[in-house]
Design a protein around this motif. Structure first.
Motif, short mmCIF file in Angstrom:
data_model
loop_
_atom_site.label_atom_id
_atom_site.label_comp_id
_atom_site.label_asym_id
_atom_site.label_seq_id
_atom_site.Cartn_x
_atom_site.Cartn_y
_atom_site.Cartn_z
N LEU A 52 4.05 -13.31 -0.93
CA LEU A 52 3.00 -12.50 -1.54
C LEU A 52 2.97 -12.77 -3.04
N THR A 53 1.79 -13.02 -3.57
CA THR A 53 1.62 -13.21 -5.01
C THR A 53 0.87 -12.02 -5.58
N LEU A 54 1.37 -11.45 -6.68
CA LEU A 54 0.78 -10.27 -7.28
C LEU A 54 -0.12 -10.66 -8.45
N ALA A 55 -0.97 -9.74 -8.86
CA ALA A 55 -1.89 -10.00 -9.96
C ALA A 55 -1.15 -10.30 -11.25
N GLY A 86 10.80 -2.81 1.23
CA GLY A 86 10.14 -2.71 -0.06
C GLY A 86 8.73 -2.17 0.12
N LEU A 87 8.22 -1.52 -0.91
CA LEU A 87 6.85 -1.01 -0.89
C LEU A 87 6.19 -1.39 -2.21
N VAL A 88 5.11 -2.14 -2.14
CA VAL A 88 4.37 -2.53 -3.34
C VAL A 88 2.98 -1.92 -3.26
N ALA A 89 2.57 -1.23 -4.32
CA ALA A 89 1.31 -0.49 -4.28
C ALA A 89 0.58 -0.59 -5.60
N GLU A 90 -0.74 -0.73 -5.52
CA GLU A 90 -1.54 -0.71 -6.73
C GLU A 90 -1.56 0.68 -7.34
N LEU A 94 2.06 0.21 -9.16
CA LEU A 94 1.14 -0.39 -10.13
C LEU A 94 1.15 -1.91 -10.05
N GLN A 95 1.27 -2.41 -8.83
CA GLN A 95 1.28 -3.85 -8.60
C GLN A 95 0.23 -4.18 -7.54
N GLY A 151 0.83 -1.20 0.00
CA GLY A 151 0.00 0.00 0.00
C GLY A 151 0.86 1.24 0.00
N GLY A 152 0.50 2.22 -0.85
CA GLY A 152 1.31 3.42 -0.99
C GLY A 152 0.63 4.70 -0.55
N GLY A 153 -0.34 4.60 0.37
CA GLY A 153 -0.99 5.79 0.90
C GLY A 153 -0.23 6.34 2.09
#
Length: 529
Positions: A306-309, A239-243, A287-288, A219-221
């Motif tokens: 963690l599995t991404l789309a 690490g930071l993974v964000a949609e 964008l993940q 989450g990148g909020g």
């Protein structure tokens, strides 16, 4: 049209032009054409590398203008008077057409240049939309870099007839080669994979190649960025993974309760957060979307998986979930059927499309009342509908609302359904909760503002403990029901969904995650022991 300060700033930017550019204006005798001609003439006067040409007998939308490098082969056009939020888009288009290098990765530039098909984009926007510039700037850059890409930016308020004919009731709305391509905020990194699937495949391979993290923030909020910064400051691999970097804050315009900052806007705050994150050694994967979490106890190697789309997979010793929340739906007949066809959730973005029309706002909290106040300055009439017996917004907002002559407030009312003609909204039915009577309101737009719903659908069915509302259940240390997994912000049970609270919770989650790490050995060390 431009004041002295803005002219001075623009003139300074235009010194960065490398090649001469030409502005070709398509004009008629309307007031809007005269306004556009005045703006372009002022711009042309600021640099001897800019030439203005006027046309009145061509077939282009009027008023509009194209930007091209002299001797070049660009197809970039504004069917708009690009001020407001789009003034930056105009400046960037001028600079990029004039040869000033764009601030994007070389990999992205190469991907744009490699596109091997004809792409004609049209994007409908409004000058008050803070999400539209990202789309406009992305498409303009593509048009500058690749002659097979054309981009036309259209102000919906200026071309109202076309908006009605094409049934456009939300912005930004994008068409590709005459067909609907997408709507809502999109960056160039989001657009390219839709045009070239190999882009997404290559990115998934790069993400999967990452070494395991000590802390991986999802989450990148505000909560996610605070967590990542606090974790990185501890010197651990973060690490930071964000949609979508920035999350819900990107859709928030006025922010007046962020302590020490008297007033700001969501996109500005997100830009500041991004700069702060970049100051630390944080691996940002934007964008993940994460789709699955496997606890360390079940993964087989001691790491949380963690599995991404996209199919990519990541590993980490600890995880902080800060996926935030989104606008809550009222779940009545007609809501989903007429979404973007009269049903909207962003009054700042879509309000100008309803200029002079009658609309409703559903929700009497701060968001609903603020939306009604904003819309009242644009639309013909606003009907605010609240389920409770009284509004729940702050007193200062209620006083402002009741002072407006074109606003009607209906309380103790239950929205029954949203109705339309099959193409767009034309009314709303509600039940008077006191009398039980069914009432109808004729209108052309419905803005829904009834709070948020946590983004946890992907966790349902897992071992993660969620409340009946879908929130992640956490304790005072932001610990969840899964060892090594923490959560922070609007996605959790923490009361009061506020930006400043989310930041505090994200910071606390990072400290808790660090404390967990120093008490638990890394999988490799544990195996060696």
């Amino acid at each position: 049209m431009l004041d002295a300060t803005l002219k001075g700033q623009l003139q300074a930017y235009l010194t960065k032009l490398v090649h001469p550019i030409e502005l070709v204006a398509s004009l008629d005798d309307s007031d809007a054409s005269r306004e556009l001609q005045s703006l372009l003439a002022e711009i042309a006067e600021l640099s001897n590398l800019i030439t203005l040409v006027e046309k009145r007998d061509d077939d282009e939308r009027k008023p509009s203008f194209s930007i091209n490098r002299k001797g070049g082969d660009m197809s970039l056009r504004f069917a708009a008077i690009p001020l407001g939020h789009e003034f930056t888009s105009l400046v960037l288009a001028l600079l990029q057409a004039g040869g000033h290098p764009p601030k994007v990765d070389q990999e992205v530039i190469d991907q744009i240049k490699a596109l091997d098909a004809d792409f004609h984009f049209e994007v409908f926007m409004s000058l008050s939309c803070h999400n539209c510039p990202d789309v406009v700037q992305a498409l303009n850059l593509m048009a500058v870099l690749n002659p097979r890409v054309s981009a036309v930016t259209i102000d919906g308020a200026l071309f109202q007839k076309e908006v009605e004919e094409r049934q456009i009731m939300a912005v930004p709305m994008i068409f590709l080669n005459g067909q609907h391509f997408g709507q809502g905020r999109m960056t160039i990194e989001e657009i390219l994979p839709k045009l070239d699937t190999k882009v997404a495949e290559r990115e998934a391979e790069k993400v999967s190649a990452r070494a395991p993290f000590d802390v991986l923030v999802v989450g990148g909020g505000p909560a996610g960025t605070a967590a990542a910064i606090y974790a990185a400051r501890k010197g651990i691999r973060t690490g930071l993974v964000a949609e979508r970097f920035g999350g819900q804050v990107m859709d928030t315009l006025g922010i007046e309760n962020f302590i020490s900052v008297k007033e700001t806007e969501g996109p500005k705050l997100v830009a500041a957060l991004e700069e702060h994150v970049k100051a630390y050694d944080i691996d940002v994967m934007n964008l993940q979307r994460v789709e699955k979490l496997v606890p360390a106890a079940e993964s087989g190697d001691g790491y949380i998986h963690l599995t991404l789309a996209s199919g990519a997979k990541l590993k980490s010793r600890s995880v902080i979930l800060s996926t935030g929340a989104r606008w809550r739906e009222i779940n009545v007949p007609g809501e989903r059927e007429y979404r973007n066809h009269g049903v909207a959730y962003c009054p700042h973005c879509d309000g100008p499309l309803f200029k002079g029309k009658n609309v409703a706002v559903i929700g009497g909290g701060n968001s609903g009342v603020e939306a009604a106040i904003d819309l009242a300055g644009v639309v013909g009439h606003v009907t605010l509908i609240e389920f409770d017996k009284q509004l729940r917004a702050d007193a200062v907002l209620q006083r402002k609302l009741h002072s407006l002559p074109n606003v009607k407030v209906i309380t103790h009312a239950q929205t029954k359904d949203i109705v339309g003609d099959g193409k767009k909204v034309n009314g709303l039915n509600y039940i008077d909760r006191a009398s039980g009577d069914l009432n109808h309101v004729d209108l052309e737009g419905v803005f829904i503002q009834i709070g948020l719903v946590p983004n946890t659908e992907w966790l349902k069915g897992s071992s993660m403990a969620l409340t009946k509302y879908g929130e992640i259940d956490i304790d005072a240390r932001c610990e969840t029901s899964i060892a090594g997994v923490f959560a922070a912000g609007d996605v959790t049970t923490v009361p009061y969904k506020q930006i400043i609270i989310a930041m505090g919770e994200g910071s606390k989650a990072a400290i808790s995650a660090f404390d967990y790490l120093i008490r638990h050995s890394a999988p490799e060390a544990a195996a060696a022991a």
